[in-house]
Design an enzyme around this catalytic site. Sequence first.
Site, PDB file in Angstrom:
ATOM      1  N   ASP A  91      31.070  31.193  40.165  1.00 37.05           N
ATOM      2  CA  ASP A  91      30.413  32.430  39.751  1.00 37.05           C
ATOM      3  C   ASP A  91      28.898  32.309  39.979  1.00 37.05           C
ATOM      4  O   ASP A  91      28.244  31.451  39.376  1.00 37.05           O
ATOM      5  CB  ASP A  91      30.716  32.628  38.250  1.00 37.05           C
ATOM      6  CG  ASP A  91      30.118  33.893  37.686  1.00 37.05           C
ATOM      7  OD1 ASP A  91      29.301  34.530  38.378  1.00 37.05           O
ATOM      8  OD2 ASP A  91      30.458  34.238  36.539  1.00 37.05           O
ATOM      9  N   ASN A 119      33.490  41.962  39.548  1.00 38.88           N
ATOM     10  CA  ASN A 119      33.663  42.788  40.758  1.00 38.88           C
ATOM     11  C   ASN A 119      32.329  43.318  41.297  1.00 38.88           C
ATOM     12  O   ASN A 119      32.258  44.393  41.892  1.00 38.88           O
ATOM     13  CB  ASN A 119      34.650  43.953  40.499  1.00 38.88           C
ATOM     14  CG  ASN A 119      35.144  44.661  41.765  1.00 38.88           C
ATOM     15  OD1 ASN A 119      35.426  45.860  41.721  1.00 38.88           O
ATOM     16  ND2 ASN A 119      35.252  43.973  42.871  1.00 38.88           N
ATOM     17  N   CYS A 132      37.650  38.937  40.935  1.00 39.35           N
ATOM     18  CA  CYS A 132      36.739  38.007  40.246  1.00 39.35           C
ATOM     19  C   CYS A 132      36.508  38.550  38.831  1.00 39.35           C
ATOM     20  O   CYS A 132      37.296  39.354  38.340  1.00 39.35           O
ATOM     21  CB  CYS A 132      35.435  37.826  41.026  1.00 39.35           C
ATOM     22  SG  CYS A 132      34.450  39.325  41.218  1.00 39.35           S
ATOM     23  N   CYS A 158      29.929  40.605  42.542  1.00 41.07           N
ATOM     24  CA  CYS A 158      29.375  39.524  43.388  1.00 41.07           C
ATOM     25  C   CYS A 158      30.432  38.979  44.344  1.00 41.07           C
ATOM     26  O   CYS A 158      30.409  39.257  45.540  1.00 41.07           O
ATOM     27  CB  CYS A 158      28.814  38.384  42.535  1.00 41.07           C
ATOM     28  SG  CYS A 158      27.432  38.877  41.478  1.00 41.07           S
ATOM     29  N   ARG A 159      31.380  38.184  43.831  1.00 45.38           N
ATOM     30  CA  ARG A 159      32.306  37.479  44.724  1.00 45.38           C
ATOM     31  C   ARG A 159      33.363  38.379  45.358  1.00 45.38           C
ATOM     32  O   ARG A 159      33.550  38.339  46.581  1.00 45.38           O
ATOM     33  CB  ARG A 159      32.995  36.337  43.950  1.00 45.38           C
ATOM     34  CG  ARG A 159      32.056  35.226  43.556  1.00 45.38           C
ATOM     35  CD  ARG A 159      32.672  34.314  42.523  1.00 45.38           C
ATOM     36  NE  ARG A 159      32.845  34.998  41.238  1.00 45.38           N
ATOM     37  CZ  ARG A 159      33.463  34.496  40.185  1.00 45.38           C
ATOM     38  NH1 ARG A 159      33.998  33.295  40.265  1.00 45.38           N
ATOM     39  NH2 ARG A 159      33.542  35.177  39.063  1.00 45.38           N
ATOM     40  N   SER A 160      34.094  39.144  44.544  1.00 44.89           N
ATOM     41  CA  SER A 160      35.242  39.858  45.141  1.00 44.89           C
ATOM     42  C   SER A 160      34.849  41.001  46.078  1.00 44.89           C
ATOM     43  O   SER A 160      35.553  41.209  47.078  1.00 44.89           O
ATOM     44  CB  SER A 160      36.249  40.313  44.077  1.00 44.89           C
ATOM     45  OG  SER A 160      35.695  41.194  43.157  1.00 44.89           O
TER      46      SER A 160
HETATM   47  P1  4NP Z   1      31.444  38.208  39.846  1.00 45.49           P
HETATM   48  O1  4NP Z   1      30.108  37.757  39.074  1.00 45.49           O
HETATM   49  O2  4NP Z   1      32.592  37.880  38.916  1.00 45.49           O
HETATM   50  O3  4NP Z   1      31.452  37.368  41.077  1.00 45.49           O
HETATM   51  O4  4NP Z   1      31.290  39.688  40.119  1.00 45.49           O
HETATM   52  C1  4NP Z   1      29.811  38.191  37.791  1.00 45.49           C
HETATM   53  C2  4NP Z   1      29.183  39.400  37.595  1.00 45.49           C
HETATM   54  C3  4NP Z   1      28.854  39.821  36.321  1.00 45.49           C
HETATM   55  C4  4NP Z   1      29.157  39.012  35.232  1.00 45.49           C
HETATM   56  C5  4NP Z   1      29.785  37.789  35.418  1.00 45.49           C
HETATM   57  C6  4NP Z   1      30.121  37.383  36.710  1.00 45.49           C
HETATM   58  N1  4NP Z   1      28.804  39.422  33.918  1.00 45.49           N
HETATM   59  O5  4NP Z   1      29.009  38.636  32.974  1.00 45.49           O
HETATM   60  O6  4NP Z   1      28.330  40.540  33.727  1.00 45.49           O
END
Ligand code: 4NP
Length: 165
Positions: free
Chosen positions: A135, A18, A15, A20-22
């Site tokens: 996201d 790294n 994702c 939340c989702r992955s």
């Molecule tokens: P992820 O979510 O891609 O599912 O881990 C996010 C976590 C942090 C950010 C964006 C998406 N960020 O912009 O910091």
Amino acid sequence: MLKKACTPSSVLLVCLGNICRSPTAEEVFRQQAAIAGLSIKIDSAGTGDWHIGHAPDERAQRHAKSHGYNINKLKARQVSADDFHKFDLILAMDTQNLADLKAIKDNLADTDTSLAQLALFSEEDPTYGGDDVPDPYQGDSNDFEEVIERIESSAKSWIESWKAN
Ligand code: 4NP
């Protein structure tokens, strides 16, 4: 749709952050593969570098735990060119992640033809096929719940497609 393939020996879930989702997908996939008796090396990474070394977002940890997935000990890392040599299959949580991964792969493809196959995480899913796992970072509790629901559904579809082969 991917050509129906044998079970990959290694899968990387990717994702943006790294956190939340992955990491959630990593643990869901690990549990589902174990239940199905499939031996697959599973890891996760982010296309971005903001959260390298961080534990998963506390909201992701909490929602994962409430569904039986413990992701507290995972640590974020950024995807690297090496991952395209180490993994058979790299699954992107959304279309932007997939485009970013393709760009990395395209830079390597000239010299190597045995690089990881790329696909959208939802690709095999009859319910969510072709959709992004949205996201949830700027979202609320419902968004984190939706992430788990979509991840469980799409992971199950991959596992079933491999079990059937
Ligand atoms: P992820 O979510 O891609 O599912 O881990 C996010 C976590 C942090 C950010 C964006 C998406 N960020 O912009 O910091």
